[in-house]
Design an enzyme around this catalytic site. Structure first.
Site, PDB file in Angstrom:
ATOM      1  N   ASP A  42     -26.976  72.400  47.418  1.00 38.16           N
ATOM      2  CA  ASP A  42     -28.199  71.787  47.937  1.00 38.16           C
ATOM      3  C   ASP A  42     -28.344  72.224  49.396  1.00 38.16           C
ATOM      4  O   ASP A  42     -27.668  71.700  50.281  1.00 38.16           O
ATOM      5  CB  ASP A  42     -28.080  70.257  47.814  1.00 38.16           C
ATOM      6  CG  ASP A  42     -29.261  69.523  48.448  1.00 38.16           C
ATOM      7  OD1 ASP A  42     -30.070  70.171  49.145  1.00 38.16           O
ATOM      8  OD2 ASP A  42     -29.348  68.293  48.262  1.00 38.16           O
ATOM      9  N   TYR A  80     -37.641  53.848  54.559  1.00 36.41           N
ATOM     10  CA  TYR A  80     -36.479  53.000  54.823  1.00 36.41           C
ATOM     11  C   TYR A  80     -36.791  51.881  55.809  1.00 36.41           C
ATOM     12  O   TYR A  80     -36.104  51.723  56.819  1.00 36.41           O
ATOM     13  CB  TYR A  80     -35.301  53.845  55.348  1.00 36.41           C
ATOM     14  CG  TYR A  80     -35.068  55.093  54.558  1.00 36.41           C
ATOM     15  CD1 TYR A  80     -34.641  55.028  53.233  1.00 36.41           C
ATOM     16  CD2 TYR A  80     -35.293  56.346  55.102  1.00 36.41           C
ATOM     17  CE1 TYR A  80     -34.448  56.163  52.484  1.00 36.41           C
ATOM     18  CE2 TYR A  80     -35.110  57.493  54.358  1.00 36.41           C
ATOM     19  CZ  TYR A  80     -34.703  57.395  53.052  1.00 36.41           C
ATOM     20  OH  TYR A  80     -34.512  58.534  52.318  1.00 36.41           O
ATOM     21  N   TYR A 113     -25.645  63.661  50.400  1.00 34.31           N
ATOM     22  CA  TYR A 113     -27.000  63.103  50.259  1.00 34.31           C
ATOM     23  C   TYR A 113     -27.869  64.144  49.568  1.00 34.31           C
ATOM     24  O   TYR A 113     -27.885  65.308  49.978  1.00 34.31           O
ATOM     25  CB  TYR A 113     -27.608  62.730  51.617  1.00 34.31           C
ATOM     26  CG  TYR A 113     -29.019  62.220  51.452  1.00 34.31           C
ATOM     27  CD1 TYR A 113     -29.253  60.911  51.032  1.00 34.31           C
ATOM     28  CD2 TYR A 113     -30.112  63.060  51.614  1.00 34.31           C
ATOM     29  CE1 TYR A 113     -30.543  60.453  50.806  1.00 34.31           C
ATOM     30  CE2 TYR A 113     -31.411  62.611  51.392  1.00 34.31           C
ATOM     31  CZ  TYR A 113     -31.613  61.313  50.983  1.00 34.31           C
ATOM     32  OH  TYR A 113     -32.882  60.864  50.746  1.00 34.31           O
ATOM     33  N   LYS A 166     -37.609  71.488  52.748  1.00 36.85           N
ATOM     34  CA  LYS A 166     -37.803  71.254  54.186  1.00 36.85           C
ATOM     35  C   LYS A 166     -38.404  72.452  54.929  1.00 36.85           C
ATOM     36  O   LYS A 166     -39.611  72.619  54.961  1.00 36.85           O
ATOM     37  CB  LYS A 166     -36.478  70.812  54.825  1.00 36.85           C
ATOM     38  CG  LYS A 166     -36.062  69.414  54.378  1.00 36.85           C
ATOM     39  CD  LYS A 166     -34.984  68.861  55.265  1.00 36.85           C
ATOM     40  CE  LYS A 166     -34.439  67.543  54.789  1.00 36.85           C
ATOM     41  NZ  LYS A 166     -35.258  66.388  55.119  1.00 36.85           N
TER      42      LYS A 166
HETATM   43  N1  PMP Z   1     -31.124  67.103  49.844  1.00 39.02           N
HETATM   44  C1  PMP Z   1     -30.783  67.118  51.142  1.00 39.02           C
HETATM   45  C2  PMP Z   1     -29.519  67.811  51.565  1.00 39.02           C
HETATM   46  C3  PMP Z   1     -31.607  66.512  52.094  1.00 39.02           C
HETATM   47  O1  PMP Z   1     -31.247  66.513  53.388  1.00 39.02           O
HETATM   48  C4  PMP Z   1     -32.813  65.902  51.658  1.00 39.02           C
HETATM   49  C5  PMP Z   1     -33.764  65.228  52.636  1.00 39.02           C
HETATM   50  N2  PMP Z   1     -33.216  64.703  53.773  1.00 39.02           N
HETATM   51  C6  PMP Z   1     -33.126  65.922  50.291  1.00 39.02           C
HETATM   52  C7  PMP Z   1     -32.261  66.537  49.416  1.00 39.02           C
HETATM   53  C8  PMP Z   1     -34.386  65.277  49.773  1.00 39.02           C
HETATM   54  O2  PMP Z   1     -35.492  65.988  50.147  1.00 39.02           O
HETATM   55  P1  PMP Z   1     -36.955  65.295  50.129  1.00 39.02           P
HETATM   56  O3  PMP Z   1     -36.909  64.237  51.179  1.00 39.02           O
HETATM   57  O4  PMP Z   1     -37.889  66.420  50.455  1.00 39.02           O
HETATM   58  O5  PMP Z   1     -37.169  64.757  48.769  1.00 39.02           O
END
Ligand code: PMP
Length: 431
Positions: free
Chosen positions: A252, A19, A147, A281
């Site tokens: 998610d 970003y 997100y 993560k």
């Molecule tokens: N879903 C959520 C809730 C996230 O917080 C993130 C990353 N911040 C992602 C998906 C995407 O994960 P990545 O950056 O490993 O592709």
């Protein structure tokens, strides 16, 4: 002859960062090494990584148990394709995941990153609906302020206005958005469907009965979309609505998984389970990119019984043994400690130490859930300005939107955590 570029000069000239404007990159620190909660810069400055390196390094950098597992794995089987072959690390990780994730989720798909696990989840939902004789169901419902990642389908369910992806709007699949769950965590639940958001969800799911494959959202904590914590009863009742309208429920938990919220998974705040769950993560304690999508037998058998039956996804590095070994070790580190007590202590300390921020001008809200501490400002805050202060505070923070926040490593000592909260208060005063 011109001298070769220094590492930082090369970086500024050639490397794209997350970003950022590649022609006007902000301040970037050159990191020499990292250990525990600290990152050490080239000049020897040590900074506390209050972001847990974007929320994944929860047990600290270079955790000895995790790095030992990875080193042992590198010497035997760093990688092998997963088509037609399997290996112990993938099976061992599967056993561990089934022990800690919701009981109904028995089928495991390993993938490369959080965004990819969301893509996999969404594909599973569409392929399941197809197999159920509903090929028209290829769209998704979701809540605003969510997100889910930066790949195309994941982007399509990120917040359409405040998200970072409005630029791509014309190129994204059109999805069905409802308001973010209006009852906040800690507020009294309100049964009126017009007040608790479920009336709107019902209308959207009902109207989209022949088009909506799944309802995807981050359970309890909306991360990048605003660090907002909402009432888990929303999820219990959303589950019933999904069942009523034949829609799959997708959680998610890429940000919330592995104890970040004080529960092993945010799903554990609820009395229901999703059909599909995304994890990433903290899965490897931040030591290597990895993610997983779990689903229940109903979805897996539904897909398997359809035509073509096979699930159409299979990345090169699927179930990478090195990542599986790291994940096994990270789960052992987490479950081998009193993580509930640990997170409760972190939460209590952050509550106490962030409370004075409430009286600062420009502060809209202060909130803590598990090992997530947030000072929400009434104006946008600059990550670049925060970075500039890091050498002075000794703490690396990267605010976004209106939020100055931390997701500290679970191994932070009370003194280290106090340094983090003090740095947050300082940013709230000056940014
Ligand atoms: N879903 C959520 C809730 C996230 O917080 C993130 C990353 N911040 C992602 C998906 C995407 O994960 P990545 O950056 O490993 O592709």
């Amino acid at each position: 002859m011109t001298p070769p570029l220094t590492p930082l000069e090369f970086d500024q000239r050639h490397l794209w960062h997350p970003y950022t404007n590649v022609t006007k990159p902000g301040r970037t620190f050159l990191v020499k090494e990292a250990e525990g909660v600290h990152i050490t810069l080239e000049d020897g400055t040590r900074l506390i990584d209050a972001m847990s390196s974007w929320w994944c390094m929860m047990h600290g950098h270079r955790h000895p148990v995790i790095t030992a597992a990875m080193k042992a794995q590198i010497d035997t089987l760093p990688h092998v394709m997963f088509g037609g072959l399997t290996h112990e690390p993938s099976v061992e990780l599967g056993r561990r995941l089934l022990e800690i994730t919701p009981d109904s989720l028995q089928r495991i798909f390993y993938c490369d990153s959080g965004s990819v696990s969301v893509e996999v989840a969404m594909k599973m939902a569409v392929q399941y609906q197809h197999a159920m004789g509903q090929p028209g169901r290829s769209e998704f419902a979701t809540v605003r302020s969510g997100y889910h990642g930066d790949t195309w389908k994941a982007m399509s369910v990120c917040d359409p206005d405040t998200g970072m992806h409005h630029l791509f709007q014309g190129a994204l699949s059109v999805q069905h958005f409802v308001s973010r769950p209006p009852v906040a965590m800690g507020q009294e639940w309100c049964e009126d469907p017009e007040q608790n958001g479920l009336g709107e969800l019902r209308r959207v799911l009902e109207a989209g009965q022949d088009r909506i494959a799944g309802f995807i959202l981050e359970p309890v904590v909306q991360g990048t979309g605003g660090m907002y914590f909402y009432h888990p009863e929303y999820l219990n009742q959303a589950r019933a609505l999904c069942d009523e309208f034949g829609v799959l429920l997708i959680f998610d938990e890429i940000a919330t998984g592995f104890a970040r919220t004080g529960q092993m998974f945010a799903t554990d705040f609820c009395s229901v389970e999703p059909d599909i769950l995304c994890l990433g993560k903290g899965l490897t304690g931040g030591h290597i990119s990895f993610a997983v999508t779990l689903t229940n037998d109903r979805v897996a058998e539904g897909i398997g019984g359809g035509n073509p039956g096979i699930f159409m996804h299979g990345p090169t590095y699927m179930a990478n043994p090195l990542a599986c070994a790291a994940a096994c070790a990270a789960i052992d580190v987490l479950t081998g400690q009193d993580w509930r007590g640990r997170i409760a202590d972190i939460a209590a300390q952050m509550q106490a130490e962030l409370a004075p921020a409430r009286d600062l001008p420009g502060v809209r809200d202060v909130r803590v859930l598990g090992a997530i501490g947030v000072i929400e400002m009434d104006h946008p805050v600059s990550a670049d300005e925060a970075h500039a202060l890091a050498p002075d505070t000794g703490v690396f923070l990267r605010p976004f939107g209106h939020n100055i926040y931390t997701m500290p490593p679970f191994i932070s000592t009370p003194e280290q955590l106090s340094a983090v909260t003090a740095a947050m208060l300082r940013l709230a005063r000056v940014l």
